[in-house]
Write a protein that holds these residues in place. Structure first.
Motif, short mmCIF file in Angstrom:
data_model
loop_
_atom_site.label_atom_id
_atom_site.label_comp_id
_atom_site.label_asym_id
_atom_site.label_seq_id
_atom_site.Cartn_x
_atom_site.Cartn_y
_atom_site.Cartn_z
N GLU A 205 51.92 45.07 34.97
CA GLU A 205 52.46 44.99 33.35
C GLU A 205 50.81 44.55 32.60
OE1 GLU A 205 56.22 44.33 33.82
OE2 GLU A 205 57.45 45.57 34.88
N ILE A 206 51.12 43.27 33.04
CA ILE A 206 50.27 42.04 31.92
C ILE A 206 49.03 43.42 31.50
CG2 ILE A 206 48.75 40.29 31.34
CD1 ILE A 206 51.45 39.21 33.45
N LYS A 207 48.19 43.88 32.90
CA LYS A 207 46.73 44.55 33.64
C LYS A 207 46.87 46.31 32.46
CE LYS A 207 42.96 45.93 36.06
NZ LYS A 207 42.91 46.60 37.33
N ALA A 208 47.99 46.04 32.24
CA ALA A 208 48.80 47.78 31.78
C ALA A 208 48.19 47.41 30.29
CB ALA A 208 49.41 48.81 32.41
N ALA A 209 49.11 46.34 29.58
CA ALA A 209 49.81 45.72 28.62
C ALA A 209 47.91 45.10 28.06
CB ALA A 209 50.27 44.61 28.10
N GLU A 210 46.80 44.67 28.47
CA GLU A 210 45.86 44.11 27.40
C GLU A 210 44.65 44.91 27.75
OE1 GLU A 210 46.06 40.19 30.18
OE2 GLU A 210 44.61 41.80 30.62
N LYS A 211 45.02 46.24 28.86
CA LYS A 211 43.55 47.71 28.32
C LYS A 211 44.45 48.71 27.41
CE LYS A 211 41.97 46.49 32.24
NZ LYS A 211 39.99 45.64 31.76
N GLY A 212 45.49 48.55 27.42
CA GLY A 212 46.49 49.89 27.12
C GLY A 212 46.59 51.07 27.39
N ARG A 213 46.51 50.68 28.66
CA ARG A 213 46.59 51.98 29.52
C ARG A 213 48.17 52.58 29.28
NH1 ARG A 213 43.63 49.09 34.45
NH2 ARG A 213 41.16 49.63 33.74
N SER B 177 48.29 56.05 30.76
CA SER B 177 48.40 57.09 31.78
C SER B 177 47.62 56.34 33.08
CB SER B 177 46.88 58.32 31.80
OG SER B 177 46.82 58.65 32.65
N ALA B 178 47.89 56.84 34.57
CA ALA B 178 48.02 56.76 35.60
C ALA B 178 46.78 56.84 36.37
CB ALA B 178 49.15 57.95 36.74
N LEU B 179 45.82 57.40 35.39
CA LEU B 179 44.67 57.53 35.84
C LEU B 179 43.58 56.88 35.42
CD1 LEU B 179 43.67 61.40 35.67
CD2 LEU B 179 44.00 60.26 38.04
N ASP B 180 44.12 55.68 33.93
CA ASP B 180 43.34 54.72 33.28
C ASP B 180 43.03 53.43 34.17
OD1 ASP B 180 43.77 56.03 30.88
OD2 ASP B 180 45.44 55.01 29.86
N GLY B 181 41.73 53.23 34.60
CA GLY B 181 41.02 52.03 35.12
C GLY B 181 40.84 52.30 36.76
N LEU C 293 44.60 57.05 43.88
CA LEU C 293 45.41 57.82 43.02
C LEU C 293 46.91 58.26 43.30
CD1 LEU C 293 42.47 60.76 43.14
CD2 LEU C 293 43.46 58.75 40.75
N LEU C 294 47.15 57.46 44.63
CA LEU C 294 48.74 57.97 45.38
C LEU C 294 49.45 56.91 44.73
CD1 LEU C 294 47.40 59.87 48.79
CD2 LEU C 294 48.51 61.25 46.89
N TYR C 295 48.63 55.57 44.41
CA TYR C 295 49.33 54.40 44.12
C TYR C 295 49.86 54.64 42.98
CZ TYR C 295 50.40 49.91 42.91
OH TYR C 295 50.09 48.34 42.23
N ARG C 296 49.02 54.77 42.35
CA ARG C 296 48.88 55.60 40.54
C ARG C 296 49.65 56.06 40.45
NH1 ARG C 296 45.29 52.95 36.64
NH2 ARG C 296 44.77 51.34 37.06
N ALA C 297 49.74 57.43 41.45
CA ALA C 297 51.52 58.31 41.13
C ALA C 297 52.16 58.14 40.60
CB ALA C 297 50.57 59.89 41.97
N GLU C 298 52.42 57.26 42.14
CA GLU C 298 53.57 56.14 42.85
C GLU C 298 53.94 55.77 42.15
OE1 GLU C 298 56.30 54.57 46.35
OE2 GLU C 298 53.89 55.46 46.52
N LYS C 299 53.30 54.94 41.05
CA LYS C 299 53.56 53.84 40.34
C LYS C 299 53.81 54.29 38.67
CE LYS C 299 52.32 49.45 37.71
NZ LYS C 299 53.62 49.14 38.21
#
Length: 214
Positions: free
Chosen positions: A120-128, A130-134, A148-154
């Motif tokens: 959550e902190i990482k996504a906020a820091e980088k403004g992510r 999308s599941a594909l970001d980063g 990709l499967l992990y990100r899609a699920e998350k």
């Protein structure tokens, strides 16, 4: 006062890259060194698997060399130089900001919550958003698919995936056997399984992008 070996390594790399140093080291670029970073990482992994303490020490040194080497190359950039100190500063600040349960007042119940907070902190820091970001696209196709499967699920993205008979228990042995059978099938038919799986990863990325665009 004695100089630490970390500082000594900075000095050695500087001498190697400076005029009068080593011609080969001076010619290297970020691009030319990538293969060595991968090789040294895999060699360290091998020593861990073999519980080779002496080998681990040596291979970690080789990995550390790559970090210092790339950092020394970065110092010569004409418009955006940075040093090993800058690299250390960034990772130190990142570790502190992403461990609020250690360096702040956040309370956690266990490692699962630590991982969730980190993401959550990482996504906020980088403004992510999308599941594909980063997602590192250059990684091997198998680990890329898994990511990709992990990100899609998350991110709650529903994607269509081929299924395997649910009657077969999923164990490390059965999954490994299934993967081996597919790789053997590809090999016998002259198909590169890495390329085939990478094609599928691109399809998954397209599907995730389409789902997110709705």
């Amino acid at each position: 006062m004695s100089t630490s070996y970390l500082q000594r390594l900075v000095e050695v790399m500087d001498q190697l890259r400076s005029p009068g140093g080593c011609p080969w080291d001076a010619e290297q670029t970020h691009e030319s060194l990538i293969k060595y970073l991968l090789e040294e990482s895999y060699e360290f992994i091998d020593t861990v698997a073999e519980s080779d303490r002496s080998g681990m020490r040596e291979e970690l040194g080789d990995v550390l060399l790559q970090v210092y080497f790339h950092s020394r190359i970065a110092q010569d950039h004409p418009t955006d130089p940075f040093s090993i100190e800058d690299v250390a500063k960034v990772i130190t600040e990142k570790l502190i900001s992403r461990h609020p349960h250690v360096f702040g007042d956040t309370k956690v119940s266990g490692s699962d919550e630590v991982v969730a907070n980190w993401e959550e902190i990482k996504a906020a820091e980088k403004g992510r958003t999308s599941a594909l970001d980063g997602v590192a696209i250059s990684q091997p196709a198998l680990s890329l698919i898994n990511k990709l499967l992990y990100r899609a699920e998350k991110y709650g993205v529903e994607i269509d995936m081929p299924t395997y008979p649910e009657s077969l228990p999923a164990t490390s042995e059965s999954v490994g056997s299934a993967l081996l059978a597919v790789i053997s099938w590809a090999h016998k038919n002259g198909i590169d399984p890495e390329d085939a799986l990478r094609m599928q990863s691109k399809q998954i990325m397209r599907e995730i992008a389409q789902q997110e665009a709705r």
